[in-house]
Scaffold this motif. Sequence first.
Motif, PDB file in Angstrom:
ATOM      1  N   ALA A  53       0.784  -1.342   0.010  1.00  8.10           N
ATOM      2  CA  ALA A  53       0.040   0.066   0.112  1.00  8.10           C
ATOM      3  C   ALA A  53       0.788   1.315   0.081  1.00  8.10           C
ATOM      4  CB  ALA A  53      -1.061  -0.146   1.261  1.00  8.10           C
ATOM      5  N   VAL A  54       1.867   1.184   0.740  1.00 10.54           N
ATOM      6  CA  VAL A  54       2.932   2.435   0.638  1.00 10.54           C
ATOM      7  C   VAL A  54       3.558   2.709  -0.779  1.00 10.54           C
ATOM      8  CG1 VAL A  54       5.140   3.426   1.474  1.00 10.54           C
ATOM      9  CG2 VAL A  54       3.580   2.165   3.264  1.00 10.54           C
ATOM     10  N   ARG A  55       3.755   1.542  -1.427  1.00 11.96           N
ATOM     11  CA  ARG A  55       4.276   1.803  -2.761  1.00 11.96           C
ATOM     12  C   ARG A  55       3.209   2.121  -4.019  1.00 11.96           C
ATOM     13  NH1 ARG A  55       6.506  -2.945  -1.293  1.00 11.96           N
ATOM     14  NH2 ARG A  55       5.561  -4.193  -2.463  1.00 11.96           N
ATOM     15  N   ASN A  56       2.138   1.703  -3.722  1.00 17.90           N
ATOM     16  CA  ASN A  56       0.842   1.545  -4.674  1.00 17.90           C
ATOM     17  C   ASN A  56      -0.164   2.356  -4.372  1.00 17.90           C
ATOM     18  OD1 ASN A  56       2.380  -0.032  -6.675  1.00 17.90           O
ATOM     19  ND2 ASN A  56       2.445  -1.563  -4.883  1.00 17.90           N
ATOM     20  N   GLY A  57      -0.391   2.747  -2.978  1.00 17.96           N
ATOM     21  CA  GLY A  57      -1.667   3.487  -2.566  1.00 17.96           C
ATOM     22  C   GLY A  57      -2.660   2.401  -1.915  1.00 17.96           C
ATOM     23  N   GLY A  58      -3.299   2.578  -0.797  1.00 17.66           N
ATOM     24  CA  GLY A  58      -4.151   1.914   0.092  1.00 17.66           C
ATOM     25  C   GLY A  58      -4.124   1.994   1.203  1.00 17.66           C
ATOM     26  N   GLU A  59      -4.635   1.063   2.009  1.00 14.20           N
ATOM     27  CA  GLU A  59      -4.682   1.054   3.344  1.00 14.20           C
ATOM     28  C   GLU A  59      -3.579   0.480   4.391  1.00 14.20           C
ATOM     29  OE1 GLU A  59      -7.093   1.561   6.837  1.00 14.20           O
ATOM     30  OE2 GLU A  59      -7.428   2.189   5.142  1.00 14.20           O
ATOM     31  N   VAL A  60      -3.007   1.173   5.312  1.00 10.90           N
ATOM     32  CA  VAL A  60      -1.812   0.795   5.860  1.00 10.90           C
ATOM     33  C   VAL A  60      -2.414   0.773   7.492  1.00 10.90           C
ATOM     34  CG1 VAL A  60       0.247   1.414   6.590  1.00 10.90           C
ATOM     35  CG2 VAL A  60      -0.512   1.911   4.383  1.00 10.90           C
ATOM     36  N   GLU A  61      -1.880  -0.229   8.155  1.00 14.39           N
ATOM     37  CA  GLU A  61      -2.485  -0.511   9.608  1.00 14.39           C
ATOM     38  C   GLU A  61      -1.068  -0.675  10.437  1.00 14.39           C
ATOM     39  OE1 GLU A  61      -6.169  -2.443  10.870  1.00 14.39           O
ATOM     40  OE2 GLU A  61      -4.822  -3.755  11.882  1.00 14.39           O
ATOM     41  N   SER A  62      -1.220  -0.184  11.501  1.00 12.97           N
ATOM     42  CA  SER A  62      -0.144  -0.339  12.597  1.00 12.97           C
ATOM     43  C   SER A  62      -0.939  -0.700  13.883  1.00 12.97           C
ATOM     44  CB  SER A  62       0.692   0.781  12.825  1.00 12.97           C
ATOM     45  OG  SER A  62       1.374   1.023  11.937  1.00 12.97           O
ATOM     46  N   ARG A  63      -0.447  -1.683  14.676  1.00 14.89           N
ATOM     47  CA  ARG A  63      -0.959  -2.004  15.930  1.00 14.89           C
ATOM     48  C   ARG A  63      -0.105  -1.964  17.131  1.00 14.89           C
ATOM     49  NH1 ARG A  63      -5.993  -4.713  17.491  1.00 14.89           N
ATOM     50  NH2 ARG A  63      -6.582  -4.389  15.418  1.00 14.89           N
ATOM     51  N   PHE A  64      -0.201  -1.530  17.991  1.00 14.63           N
ATOM     52  CA  PHE A  64       0.913  -1.207  19.331  1.00 14.63           C
ATOM     53  C   PHE A  64      -0.083  -1.494  20.441  1.00 14.63           C
ATOM     54  CE2 PHE A  64       1.772   1.857  16.037  1.00 14.63           C
ATOM     55  CZ  PHE A  64       3.246   1.429  15.650  1.00 14.63           C
ATOM     56  N   GLN A  65       0.660  -2.380  21.391  1.00 11.41           N
ATOM     57  CA  GLN A  65       0.031  -2.892  22.659  1.00 11.41           C
ATOM     58  C   GLN A  65       0.686  -1.699  23.672  1.00 11.41           C
ATOM     59  OE1 GLN A  65       0.461  -6.778  23.939  1.00 11.41           O
ATOM     60  NE2 GLN A  65      -0.377  -6.457  25.916  1.00 11.41           N
ATOM     61  N   VAL A  66      -0.326  -1.335  24.431  1.00  9.81           N
ATOM     62  CA  VAL A  66      -0.062  -0.432  25.494  1.00  9.81           C
ATOM     63  C   VAL A  66      -0.718  -0.560  26.677  1.00  9.81           C
ATOM     64  CG1 VAL A  66       0.150   1.882  26.333  1.00  9.81           C
ATOM     65  CG2 VAL A  66       0.436   1.495  23.862  1.00  9.81           C
ATOM     66  N   GLY A  67      -0.079  -1.299  27.589  1.00 10.14           N
ATOM     67  CA  GLY A  67      -0.968  -2.111  28.796  1.00 10.14           C
ATOM     68  C   GLY A  67      -1.968  -2.946  28.651  1.00 10.14           C
ATOM     69  N   ARG A  68      -3.229  -2.645  28.739  1.00 12.04           N
ATOM     70  CA  ARG A  68      -4.231  -3.410  28.495  1.00 12.04           C
ATOM     71  C   ARG A  68      -5.208  -2.997  27.285  1.00 12.04           C
ATOM     72  NH1 ARG A  68      -6.517  -1.441  33.608  1.00 12.04           N
ATOM     73  NH2 ARG A  68      -8.219  -0.756  32.282  1.00 12.04           N
ATOM     74  N   TYR A  69      -4.207  -2.173  26.345  1.00 11.01           N
ATOM     75  CA  TYR A  69      -5.027  -1.703  25.255  1.00 11.01           C
ATOM     76  C   TYR A  69      -4.213  -2.114  23.991  1.00 11.01           C
ATOM     77  CZ  TYR A  69      -7.701   0.979  28.651  1.00 11.01           C
ATOM     78  OH  TYR A  69      -8.288   1.218  29.735  1.00 11.01           O
ATOM     79  N   TYR A  70      -4.912  -1.768  22.798  1.00 11.23           N
ATOM     80  CA  TYR A  70      -4.169  -1.789  21.373  1.00 11.23           C
ATOM     81  C   TYR A  70      -4.430  -0.669  20.856  1.00 11.23           C
ATOM     82  CZ  TYR A  70      -3.592  -6.941  21.523  1.00 11.23           C
ATOM     83  OH  TYR A  70      -3.252  -8.223  21.655  1.00 11.23           O
ATOM     84  N   LEU A  71      -3.284   0.123  20.495  1.00  2.00           N
ATOM     85  CA  LEU A  71      -3.472   1.603  19.639  1.00  2.00           C
ATOM     86  C   LEU A  71      -3.479   1.179  18.242  1.00  2.00           C
ATOM     87  CD1 LEU A  71      -3.667   4.619  19.673  1.00  2.00           C
ATOM     88  CD2 LEU A  71      -0.930   4.503  19.649  1.00  2.00           C
ATOM     89  N   VAL A  72      -4.407   1.304  17.456  1.00  2.00           N
ATOM     90  CA  VAL A  72      -4.425   1.301  16.115  1.00  2.00           C
ATOM     91  C   VAL A  72      -4.574   2.267  15.347  1.00  2.00           C
ATOM     92  CG1 VAL A  72      -5.912  -0.056  14.286  1.00  2.00           C
ATOM     93  CG2 VAL A  72      -5.885  -1.043  16.852  1.00  2.00           C
ATOM     94  N   ILE A  73      -3.407   2.528  14.498  1.00  3.91           N
ATOM     95  CA  ILE A  73      -3.554   3.632  13.652  1.00  3.91           C
ATOM     96  C   ILE A  73      -3.726   2.949  12.139  1.00  3.91           C
ATOM     97  CG2 ILE A  73      -2.270   5.429  12.555  1.00  3.91           C
ATOM     98  CD1 ILE A  73      -0.633   5.219  15.169  1.00  3.91           C
ATOM     99  N   SER A  74      -4.792   3.519  11.323  1.00  6.47           N
ATOM    100  CA  SER A  74      -5.018   2.893   9.994  1.00  6.47           C
ATOM    101  C   SER A  74      -5.045   4.277   9.044  1.00  6.47           C
ATOM    102  CB  SER A  74      -6.252   2.241   9.884  1.00  6.47           C
ATOM    103  OG  SER A  74      -7.411   2.934  10.388  1.00  6.47           O
ATOM    104  N   SER A  75      -4.263   4.061   8.013  1.00  9.21           N
ATOM    105  CA  SER A  75      -4.238   5.381   6.948  1.00  9.21           C
ATOM    106  C   SER A  75      -4.406   4.715   5.812  1.00  9.21           C
ATOM    107  CB  SER A  75      -2.877   5.788   7.212  1.00  9.21           C
ATOM    108  OG  SER A  75      -2.351   6.063   8.510  1.00  9.21           O
ATOM    109  N   GLN A  76      -4.952   5.817   5.077  1.00  7.53           N
ATOM    110  CA  GLN A  76      -5.209   5.446   3.664  1.00  7.53           C
ATOM    111  C   GLN A  76      -4.148   6.488   2.779  1.00  7.53           C
ATOM    112  OE1 GLN A  76      -7.576   3.470   2.273  1.00  7.53           O
ATOM    113  NE2 GLN A  76      -6.609   3.808   0.474  1.00  7.53           N
ATOM    114  N   VAL A  77      -3.237   5.660   2.390  1.00  6.46           N
ATOM    115  CA  VAL A  77      -1.966   6.345   1.702  1.00  6.46           C
ATOM    116  C   VAL A  77      -2.116   6.584  -0.073  1.00  6.46           C
ATOM    117  CG1 VAL A  77       0.264   6.063   1.224  1.00  6.46           C
ATOM    118  CG2 VAL A  77      -0.699   5.321   3.449  1.00  6.46           C
ATOM    119  N   LEU A  78      -1.793   7.726  -0.394  1.00  4.07           N
ATOM    120  CA  LEU A  78      -1.977   8.073  -1.935  1.00  4.07           C
ATOM    121  C   LEU A  78      -0.915   8.991  -2.063  1.00  4.07           C
ATOM    122  CD1 LEU A  78      -3.331   7.524  -4.571  1.00  4.07           C
ATOM    123  CD2 LEU A  78      -4.942   9.310  -3.967  1.00  4.07           C
ATOM    124  N   GLY A  79      -0.060   8.573  -2.933  1.00  2.71           N
ATOM    125  CA  GLY A  79       0.985   9.629  -3.673  1.00  2.71           C
ATOM    126  C   GLY A  79       2.153   9.956  -2.349  1.00  2.71           C
TER     127      GLY A  79
END
Length: 91
Positions: A53-79
Motif C-alpha cells: 500500500a505504501v508503494r501503490n496506494g491503499g490502506e496501511v495499519e499499525s497496531r501497538f500494545q500499550v498496557g491493556r489496550y491496543y492503539l490502532v492507526i489506520s491510514s489511507q495512503v496515496l502519493g
Amino acid sequence: MSSNLLFRVLESQITDYALGLSPQFPLLDFLDRHQRGDWGMASGNVHHQNDHAVRNGGEVESRFQVGRYYLVISSQVLGGFAKSRITIERM
C-alpha cells in the motif's frame, strides 16, 4: 518529505475514546513510528499489505500494545500522503 518517512499523515481523526486515554499514550510518537514503517504488532500478512500500500496506494495499519489496550492507526495512503484514523481497543 523527510527521507525517513514512508508517507506523511496530513490529517488524523482520533476517536473520542482514544482522545480520552491520550494522556496515557504518546499518540504523536506512535503516529511517527507508523509513518516510518513500524507496524508494531501487526501480523506478517498485514506487514506485506502495508508495504504494498505504501508503494501503490491503499490502506496501511499499525497496531501497538500499550498496557491493556491496543492503539490502532489506520491510514489511507496515496502519493506519499495519508489521512489516518487512531483508535484504542481493549485487549
